[in-house]
Every structure is written in C-alpha cells, then in structure tokens.
Scaffold this motif. Structure first.
Motif, short mmCIF file in Angstrom:
data_model
loop_
_atom_site.label_atom_id
_atom_site.label_comp_id
_atom_site.label_asym_id
_atom_site.label_seq_id
_atom_site.Cartn_x
_atom_site.Cartn_y
_atom_site.Cartn_z
N LYS A 46 -4.41 -9.54 -12.29
CA LYS A 46 -5.45 -10.23 -11.51
C LYS A 46 -6.79 -9.51 -11.63
O LYS A 46 -7.83 -10.09 -11.37
N ASN A 47 -6.76 -8.23 -12.02
CA ASN A 47 -7.99 -7.46 -12.18
C ASN A 47 -8.42 -7.32 -13.63
O ASN A 47 -9.34 -6.58 -13.92
N ALA A 48 -7.71 -7.99 -14.54
CA ALA A 48 -7.96 -7.83 -15.98
C ALA A 48 -8.04 -6.36 -16.35
O ALA A 48 -8.97 -5.90 -17.01
N SER A 49 -7.05 -5.60 -15.90
CA SER A 49 -7.02 -4.16 -16.15
C SER A 49 -6.25 -3.85 -17.43
O SER A 49 -5.24 -4.49 -17.73
N ALA A 50 -6.74 -2.88 -18.18
CA ALA A 50 -6.09 -2.51 -19.44
C ALA A 50 -5.23 -1.26 -19.27
O ALA A 50 -4.86 -0.61 -20.23
N MET A 51 -4.91 -0.94 -18.01
CA MET A 51 -4.25 0.32 -17.70
C MET A 51 -2.90 0.49 -18.40
O MET A 51 -2.57 1.59 -18.84
N LEU A 52 -2.11 -0.59 -18.53
CA LEU A 52 -0.78 -0.42 -19.14
C LEU A 52 -0.91 -0.02 -20.61
O LEU A 52 -0.18 0.84 -21.09
N PHE A 53 -1.85 -0.63 -21.30
CA PHE A 53 -2.10 -0.31 -22.71
C PHE A 53 -2.52 1.15 -22.85
O PHE A 53 -1.91 1.92 -23.60
N VAL A 54 -3.56 1.53 -22.10
CA VAL A 54 -4.08 2.89 -22.21
C VAL A 54 -3.00 3.90 -21.81
O VAL A 54 -2.83 4.94 -22.44
N SER A 55 -2.23 3.55 -20.77
CA SER A 55 -1.19 4.49 -20.31
C SER A 55 -0.09 4.64 -21.36
O SER A 55 0.44 5.73 -21.56
N ALA A 56 0.25 3.54 -22.06
CA ALA A 56 1.28 3.62 -23.10
C ALA A 56 0.80 4.49 -24.24
O ALA A 56 1.55 5.32 -24.77
N GLY A 109 0.79 -1.22 0.00
CA GLY A 109 0.00 0.00 0.00
C GLY A 109 0.82 1.28 0.00
O GLY A 109 0.50 2.22 -0.72
N PHE A 110 1.88 1.30 0.79
CA PHE A 110 2.67 2.53 0.94
C PHE A 110 3.19 3.02 -0.42
O PHE A 110 2.88 4.13 -0.85
N GLN A 111 3.94 2.16 -1.11
CA GLN A 111 4.54 2.63 -2.37
C GLN A 111 3.48 2.73 -3.47
O GLN A 111 3.59 3.57 -4.37
N SER A 112 2.45 1.88 -3.38
CA SER A 112 1.40 1.88 -4.39
C SER A 112 0.64 3.20 -4.42
O SER A 112 0.24 3.68 -5.48
N ALA A 113 0.46 3.80 -3.24
CA ALA A 113 -0.27 5.06 -3.15
C ALA A 113 0.44 6.15 -3.95
O ALA A 113 -0.21 6.95 -4.64
N PHE A 114 1.76 6.17 -3.89
CA PHE A 114 2.51 7.18 -4.62
C PHE A 114 2.40 6.97 -6.13
O PHE A 114 2.26 7.92 -6.90
N GLN A 115 2.47 5.70 -6.55
CA GLN A 115 2.31 5.37 -7.97
C GLN A 115 0.94 5.85 -8.47
O GLN A 115 0.83 6.43 -9.54
N LYS A 168 7.03 -6.26 -24.57
CA LYS A 168 7.84 -5.09 -24.93
C LYS A 168 8.41 -4.42 -23.68
O LYS A 168 9.00 -3.34 -23.77
N GLU A 169 8.20 -5.03 -22.54
CA GLU A 169 8.72 -4.55 -21.25
C GLU A 169 8.42 -3.07 -21.01
O GLU A 169 9.28 -2.30 -20.58
N ILE A 170 7.17 -2.71 -21.27
CA ILE A 170 6.74 -1.32 -21.04
C ILE A 170 6.56 -1.11 -19.53
O ILE A 170 5.98 -1.94 -18.84
N SER A 171 7.09 0.02 -19.05
CA SER A 171 7.16 0.27 -17.62
C SER A 171 5.84 0.80 -17.06
O SER A 171 5.13 1.54 -17.75
N ILE A 172 5.56 0.45 -15.79
CA ILE A 172 4.35 0.99 -15.16
C ILE A 172 4.53 2.47 -14.79
O ILE A 172 3.60 3.09 -14.30
N SER A 173 5.71 3.03 -15.06
CA SER A 173 5.84 4.49 -14.88
C SER A 173 4.89 5.20 -15.85
O SER A 173 4.48 6.33 -15.61
N ASN A 174 4.53 4.49 -16.94
CA ASN A 174 3.52 5.04 -17.86
C ASN A 174 2.16 5.15 -17.18
O ASN A 174 1.39 6.07 -17.46
N ILE A 175 1.86 4.17 -16.30
CA ILE A 175 0.57 4.23 -15.59
C ILE A 175 0.55 5.43 -14.65
O ILE A 175 -0.46 6.11 -14.53
N ALA A 176 1.71 5.68 -14.01
CA ALA A 176 1.79 6.88 -13.16
C ALA A 176 1.56 8.13 -14.00
O ALA A 176 0.89 9.07 -13.57
N ARG A 177 2.12 8.14 -15.23
CA ARG A 177 1.92 9.29 -16.12
C ARG A 177 0.44 9.42 -16.48
O ARG A 177 -0.11 10.51 -16.51
#
Lengths: 228, 246
Positions: free
Chosen positions: B170-180, A177-183, B226-235
């Motif tokens: 586990k949530n069948a989320s499309a977030m990485l695609f949309v974020s990319a 939870g801690f790091q996930s919140a920042f993400q 393609k090893e796309i980073s979840i930093s895209n999801i943060a973006r």
C-alpha cells in the motif's frame, strides 16, 4: 547533515522512530491501566485520590510526563508524515485492488485508527488532565476531586461509549503495532517471533478491554453511595 | 473459455491512460496468462488494431519481467507464481479480468502495461562492488559457510526483482527487494568487506527513488512469486542499525 539526522530521516530510521515511541507508549498503557484499577476499589476514591496526588507532585513522574508528551507527539507526527509520504509513492491508484488478499485490515488502517485514538486522547486529556492537573499548577483549587470528575464523566453514556469505541480502535492499532515494532527493530526470528505475535494479539485484546471496563463499570454498575 | 479482458492502454508516460475492453472467446484453460494475451493481441493485429504492449521474457517464472496487476493482485490470484506461470484455469468461464501496470511513482508507465523499473538497477548499482581475492584460483571449499546461512542466502538470492512487492504494497515500498539483496550478501562471508556501506547506500538510493516506507503489512511476502520472507526486512533493519552505530 550529521549521521544521526541522516539515520532518522531515512525510511528505515523513520520506522525506527515509530517502533521505539510505539513501544514506549505501550509500556505507558500498562502503567496507566494499573492506576485506573484503583478507581474500582470500594472506598469512594480514597486510594485513587492518593494516587492522583502522587502523580501531581512526584518529581520523577513530572519528568516522565514531559517525556510521555514528547513520545505521543513524535509518534503521531511521524505517523502522519509517513502516511502522507507513502501516499505520494503511488500517485495513480489501481482500478481494481484486493489488498485483503495479502494483508490484514489492521495493518492497512493504522493512520485511521491512530487518528481517532489521537482525537480521543485530546478529549480525554481535557477532561482528566487539563481541568485538574493544569488547574492545580496554576493554583486554581477545584471543588470536585478527580474521582468525582471521573464518576460524573463516565455516567454520561455518550462519553462512555465514545471511550469504549476509542478502546476498540486502540485494540486494532495495537494488533498491528505491537508485533510490527519488533519487526522494525530487526527482532524477527523463528524462535521468538511466533511468541511476540501471540503476545501482541493478547495485549491488543486484553488491555483495551480492561481500559473499557472502568467507564462501563461507572455507567452500568456503580451506584453513587451518598455524600460527596 | 470465454472471458472479457479490460486492459490498461496508455500511449506513453505523458499521456493519460484508460481501460479498453476486449471480449475474448475460444480461450483454452491450459493457456498461460501470457499466451492468452498473445492470442488476444494476434486477433487485434488481424483486425488492423494496435496490440497492447506488455513485458515478458523467459516465460518460465525466473526472469521477473511479466509485471501485470491482474484482478487487483500482483501476478494474479495464485500464490507464489509469476503471471507467465498463471494459467487460464485459475479463472472462471465468463469472468471479467482487469489487467493493469504496476502502480508506483518510481515506476512510470512506458506504454500500456510496461513500466520503467530501472530504479532497481540504480539501487543495485548503489550497493557497489564486492571485494574478491585475485591471484590463483582458490580451493573450492576454502571458505566455510554454515549450511543454514547458505540456505538463507540462496532463499534471499532467489528474488527475481519483478516488483510485485512494490505493486502490492500500500506504500509502494521496495523494502523486500532491497532487504533480499542486502541479505544475500550479508549472510555470506564474501559479502562482509562492504557490509556497512552497502546497506547504507542501498537504503539511501531506495529513498531517493521515491519508494514509500515499509509499514510491515506483509503484503509483499504474500504476493512475492518467490515467497521471500519479511524476516529479510528485519535483517535489513538490523544491518541498517548496525551500520549506523558502528
């Protein structure tokens, strides 16, 4: 539908609610923990008594208490709702699945660790909040002080070990939870994300450990030094 | 090599599916996973049995068609590859290999291992147009782009839309695609005129399709060929917040 409700009912908005309430609850943990350590002073609970009287009467605390309750309720409610919705996104599961290859067990069990911590919280509030604070609101004076209630509760091994187990699960919950919140808040950068992850790991180990130390102290170390 | 293949067979979206077992002998360790499936299918055809259907196209890891959940992993056990770039040497002799379609509510099974992924097309469409200057051809370097931004944009744009993240999440989320997709436009000045409407509309369409929400497990990043980073999801989250408060 107004833009605000539209924002917070979208999938990203619901995550934001989880992150914001989660970080708020994390900040509460620190406040709560600092209060707990007054129990360890060798003064038969004098400092803790003062602290609990302050918490019962200070107007700022009383307002924050309502905010805190709302925080817990929103976090738990949205968490449950999200878990149910996410379950619905995959009606047919896999026959063979190896999630351990791609994600941590902590991140996959948030709803379970959260649920058990929630059950703990209900019992915890019953022992140390409802019986004392609510009673004093209603003008019922209690014979025993909060300190004595703490001592007698924690000298019950079942209660204390349940407390410790809940703290372990709280640690699991915080680990993700801690790091996930920042993400979720969009705070991900190669400059500070490694630091946030390290801080989260340390927080998720140290804080539950310190919480668990108090009941274990009363169970294993503390000796009642006569008198009430 | 000798392997036992357990393949998901399903006639159409309405019918119930089940696993069928196909023992396969004389499999070369140098075959790609898809070549192995071809060989097994050819043997089925020789026996007058119906071959199983699976999606495939380029077979060089750039089209994102080969959507196979192999032994509990999207695109099989190797990191950073699609199923067509996976070779039989990655498996043990005598191993039992389960092959399943992607599992998600917005991905109904069409037949056997093929799922309908048009939900992605609808998400892309919802992003709308990108305004361009018309008139005479502009100078090649008229728009200056910082090198790091260009690199990040091309990393995001390397998404092939295969759906491995939905399959593995586990949530069948499309977030990485949309974020990319949001990132590849947002990082470049050319994508800025529609910056706000794009992210809001794409997130809205993603939710409408019935994908789950992201819980930051990181499974998508680990399984993405393609090893796309979840930093895209943060973006994406940042862009979403920005578009909402602006």
């Amino acid at each position: 539908m107004g833009w605000l409700s539209k924002t917070f009912t979208s999938s990203v908005g619901k995550k934001l609610i989880m992150a914001l309430t989660g970080l708020f609850l994390i900040s509460f943990l620190i406040v709560h923990l600092s209060g707990n350590f007054l129990l360890l002073r060798n003064d038969n609970g004098a400092a803790f008594f003062q602290y609990s009287e302050f918490m019962k009467t200070n107007p700022v605390i009383l307002v924050m208490e309502v905010v805190l309750f709302l925080g817990f309720i929103i976090h738990a409610f949205s968490g449950f709702r999200l878990a149910l919705e996410n379950k619905k996104a995959r009606p047919v599961g896999y026959a063979v699945n190896r999630p351990s290859e791609n994600s941590s067990v902590f991140s996959r069990s948030m709803v379970w660790t959260g649920s058990i911590v929630f059950i703990f919280l209900v019992i915890h509030l019953k022992s140390f909040f409802v019986d004392h604070k609510v009673a004093s609101w209603m003008g019922v004076t209690h014979e025993e002080t909060l300190f004595q209630a703490v001592v007698s509760a924690f000298q019950n091994p079942v209660y204390t070990w349940f407390y410790v187990a809940a703290m372990v699960l709280l640690g699991f919950h915080l680990n993700h939870g801690f790091q996930s919140a920042f993400q979720t808040l969009g705070l991900n950068h190669k400059k500070y994300t490694p630091l946030i992850k390290k801080l989260g790991l340390i927080f998720s180990i140290v804080v539950p450990l310190l919480f668990a130390y108090v009941p274990l102290y009363f169970l294993l170390i503390y000796k009642t030094t006569g008198g009430n | 090599m000798k392997i036992t293949l357990k393949v998901w067979r399903q006639k159409n979206a309405q019918s119930e599916g089940k696993f069928e077992t196909y023992p396969a002998h004389d499999i070369s360790p140098d075959m790609s996973f898809l070549e192995m499936l071809d060989v097994v299918n050819e043997r089925l055809i020789e026996k007058n049995e119906e071959p199983f259907a699976f999606d495939h196209d380029c077979r060089e890891g750039i089209c994102g068609s080969c959507s196979l959940y192999i032994n509990g992993r999207a695109h099989g056990p190797k990191k950073g590859v699609t199923a067509c770039q996976l070779h039989m040497r990655s498996f043990d002799d005598g191993e039992t290999i389960h092959v399943e379609p992607w599992r998600a509510k917005p991905f109904p099974v069409i037949k056997d291992l093929i799922v309908d992924r048009t939900a992605f097309d609808r998400i892309m469409e919802s992003g709308g147009f990108v305004s361009v200057k018309t008139g005479s051809a502009p100078d090649g370097n008229a728009i200056l782009i910082p090198h790091d931004d260009a690199e990040m944009a091309i990393d995001a744009a390397s998404c092939i839309g295969c759906g491995a993240w939905v399959a593995a999440c586990k949530n069948a989320s499309a977030m990485l695609f949309v974020s990319a997709k949001v990132s590849q436009f947002t990082l470049l000045p050319q994508g800025h005129p529609e910056r706000e409407t794009r992210v809001l509309d794409m997130v809205a369409q993603m939710d409408k399709e019935g994908f789950g929400s992201c819980t930051n497990t990181g499974a998508c990043e680990a399984e993405c060929p393609k090893e796309i980073s979840i930093s895209n999801i943060a973006r994406l989250n940042r862009e979403f917040i920005r578009a909402n408060v602006r």
